[in-house]
Design an enzyme around this catalytic site. Structure first.
Site, short mmCIF file in Angstrom:
data_model
loop_
_atom_site.label_atom_id
_atom_site.label_comp_id
_atom_site.label_asym_id
_atom_site.label_seq_id
_atom_site.Cartn_x
_atom_site.Cartn_y
_atom_site.Cartn_z
N LYS A 114 0.82 -1.21 0.00
CA LYS A 114 0.00 0.00 0.00
C LYS A 114 0.86 1.26 0.00
O LYS A 114 0.52 2.24 -0.65
CB LYS A 114 -0.95 0.01 1.20
CG LYS A 114 -2.07 -1.01 1.05
CD LYS A 114 -3.07 -0.89 2.17
CE LYS A 114 -4.17 -1.93 2.04
NZ LYS A 114 -5.09 -1.93 3.16
N LYS A 195 -4.85 -10.34 -6.36
CA LYS A 195 -6.16 -10.67 -5.79
C LYS A 195 -7.26 -9.74 -6.30
O LYS A 195 -6.97 -8.59 -6.66
CB LYS A 195 -6.10 -10.68 -4.26
CG LYS A 195 -5.91 -9.33 -3.66
CD LYS A 195 -6.22 -9.31 -2.17
CE LYS A 195 -6.21 -7.87 -1.72
NZ LYS A 195 -6.53 -7.55 -0.41
N LYS A 198 -11.32 -4.40 -4.08
CA LYS A 198 -12.25 -3.28 -4.17
C LYS A 198 -11.57 -2.08 -4.78
O LYS A 198 -12.20 -1.23 -5.38
CB LYS A 198 -12.70 -2.84 -2.75
CG LYS A 198 -13.40 -3.87 -1.92
CD LYS A 198 -13.97 -3.21 -0.67
CE LYS A 198 -13.34 -3.43 0.63
NZ LYS A 198 -12.71 -4.33 1.31
P1 TYM Z 1 -10.63 -5.98 3.59
O1 TYM Z 1 -11.68 -4.94 3.72
O2 TYM Z 1 -9.52 -5.77 2.62
O3 TYM Z 1 -11.30 -7.37 3.24
C1 TYM Z 1 -12.36 -7.90 4.03
C2 TYM Z 1 -12.24 -9.40 4.13
O4 TYM Z 1 -12.33 -9.98 2.84
C3 TYM Z 1 -11.20 -10.78 2.56
N1 TYM Z 1 -10.86 -10.61 1.13
C4 TYM Z 1 -10.72 -11.61 0.28
N2 TYM Z 1 -10.84 -12.94 0.42
C5 TYM Z 1 -10.63 -13.71 -0.68
N3 TYM Z 1 -10.30 -13.20 -1.89
C6 TYM Z 1 -10.16 -11.88 -2.08
N4 TYM Z 1 -9.84 -11.40 -3.27
C7 TYM Z 1 -10.39 -11.02 -0.97
N5 TYM Z 1 -10.36 -9.67 -0.81
C8 TYM Z 1 -10.66 -9.43 0.49
C9 TYM Z 1 -10.11 -10.25 3.47
O5 TYM Z 1 -9.13 -11.21 3.73
C10 TYM Z 1 -10.89 -9.87 4.71
O6 TYM Z 1 -11.11 -10.98 5.54
N6 TYM Z 1 -7.80 -5.21 7.65
C11 TYM Z 1 -9.00 -5.85 7.16
C12 TYM Z 1 -10.24 -5.38 7.87
C13 TYM Z 1 -10.16 -5.50 9.34
C14 TYM Z 1 -10.30 -6.69 10.12
C15 TYM Z 1 -10.16 -6.27 11.49
C16 TYM Z 1 -10.53 -8.03 9.81
C17 TYM Z 1 -9.97 -4.48 10.20
N7 TYM Z 1 -9.97 -4.94 11.50
C18 TYM Z 1 -10.23 -7.20 12.52
C19 TYM Z 1 -10.60 -8.93 10.86
C20 TYM Z 1 -10.46 -8.53 12.20
C21 TYM Z 1 -9.16 -5.52 5.67
O7 TYM Z 1 -8.61 -4.57 5.17
O8 TYM Z 1 -10.02 -6.34 5.02
#
Ligand code: TYM
Length: 332
Positions: A114, A195, A198
């Protein structure tokens, strides 16, 4: 109370990757762990580690709340809330930073990725894992369901929790990640080496849960595969096709082997048409439920209840942590 915690950033429309890697898993886990309480949230504090348009962010937060619910989460053992509406998350993040080492943060691959894309890197992007660790440790989560890309953040969370426990006695629950067997890393439809995300500027790289049927079909039919024309699973040499087979497997609950057996003598076109049908059918009830929720105005009540429940637990934990650290004063 045993708890399961997870969050999603409101940084764009929710796509099939996020759905298969996280939300769909939450729904399954709710059935599997009926005695656990689920604290699921919209990670808006994480979103502002990169500059965002405030109006768009607010809109996405509400949409994400509706998407969570539209995907079939049951309300009885769930608190759904917005991270910034529970101030304990910011407080906990600071306390966690006091036990997090620079070297650990420097090793985070997501930070490196990032940071590379930013002209100026905010300090909060660097300390992001401490905020995330705090999100989890506030609720003593036993389990944290996430996709593959969050594994490293879970490892650092476990290390920090263990470090704090070693100093202050067993005070925090050391959480375990729950990563789905199929769908933990759904790849981009235009570049299967990265991957599905969004934030990918190329809209053709993903399918959003609310996309129209014609768009879904178009995205799948034009997804990058290879020129061999034979259907079998080979992630290293045929990553595009492997990704599509994975999506079919996750959504239809068929094994990868049985899908390959069904399509071994068929062409890519037939396979893609069938996949498009499966995706369209899987997303139909989500879209319908999303519309109902947006129209009936029930989301605010659910978020208010979620906020109160989360605050009750999180504030207690902060008070306890402050006491352990010797912060504040002793009252008579
Ligand atoms: P984020 O918003 O990027 O993604 C949310 C969740 O979706 C999963 N994910 C995917 N899984 C499979 N294939 C993909 N292409 C894909 N893109 C996203 C991510 O692994 C995630 O589980 N830091 C985290 C958000 C967060 C969080 C937390 C999660 C903040 N605090 C505490 C768990 C516990 C994030 O940016 O996820």
């Amino acid at each position: 109370m045993k708890t399961i915690v997870s969050g999603i950033q409101p940084t764009g429309s929710i796509n099939l990757g996020t759905y298969l890697g996280s939300i769909r898993n939450f729904v399954k886990l709710q059935e599997q762990y009926p005695d656990h309480h689920f604290f699921l949230f919209i990670a808006d504090l994480h979103a502002v580690t990169i500059p965002r348009d405030p109006q768009a962010l607010r809109k996405t937060i509400k949409e994400l709340a509706a998407i969570y619910l539209a995907c079939g989460l049951k309300k009885d053992n769930l608190s759904l809330f917005i991270q910034s509406e529970v101030p304990a998350h910011s407080q906990m993040s600071y306390l966690i930073q006091c036990f997090t080492y620079m070297g650990e943060l420097e090793r985070m691959t997501q930070f490196k990725d990032k940071a590379q894309k930013q002209e100026a890197v905010a300090a909060s992007l660097f300390t992001y894992p401490a905020l995330m660790a705090g999100d989890i440790l506030l609720y003593d989560a036993q389990y944290v369901p996430v996709g593959e890309d969050q594994k490293q953040h879970l490892e650092i969370t476990r290390d920090i929790a263990t470090r704090i426990n070693n100093r202050f006695g067993d005070f925090l629950t050391v959480p375990k990640p729950l990563i789905p067997k199929v769908g933990a890393r759904i790849m981009s439809l235009t570049d299967p080496e990265v991957k599905m995300s969004k934030s990918d500027p190329n809209v053709k790289s993903r399918i959003n849960l609310l996309d129209e049927e014609a768009i879904i079909k178009k995205r799948i039919m034009s997804a990058v595969t290879d020129s061999e024309g034979k259907i079998y699973y080979d992630k290293a040499n045929k990553p595009g096709l492997a990704n599509l087979i994975t999506i079919m497997s996750a959504l239809s609950d068929q094994s990868i082997e049985s899908i390959c057996a069904t399509y071994q003598n068929k062409d890519y076109r037939t396979f893609k048409e069938d996949l498009a049908e499966i995706v369209i059918e899987a997303l139909k009830p989500i879209k319908a439920q999303y519309q109902t929720l947006i129209n009936d105005g029930s989301i605010d009540t659910i978020l208010d209840e979620g906020q109160s429940a989360a605050m009750r637990v999180a504030n207690k934990k902060i008070m306890k942590f402050n006491r352990k650290l010797g912060l504040g004063r002793k009252r008579k």
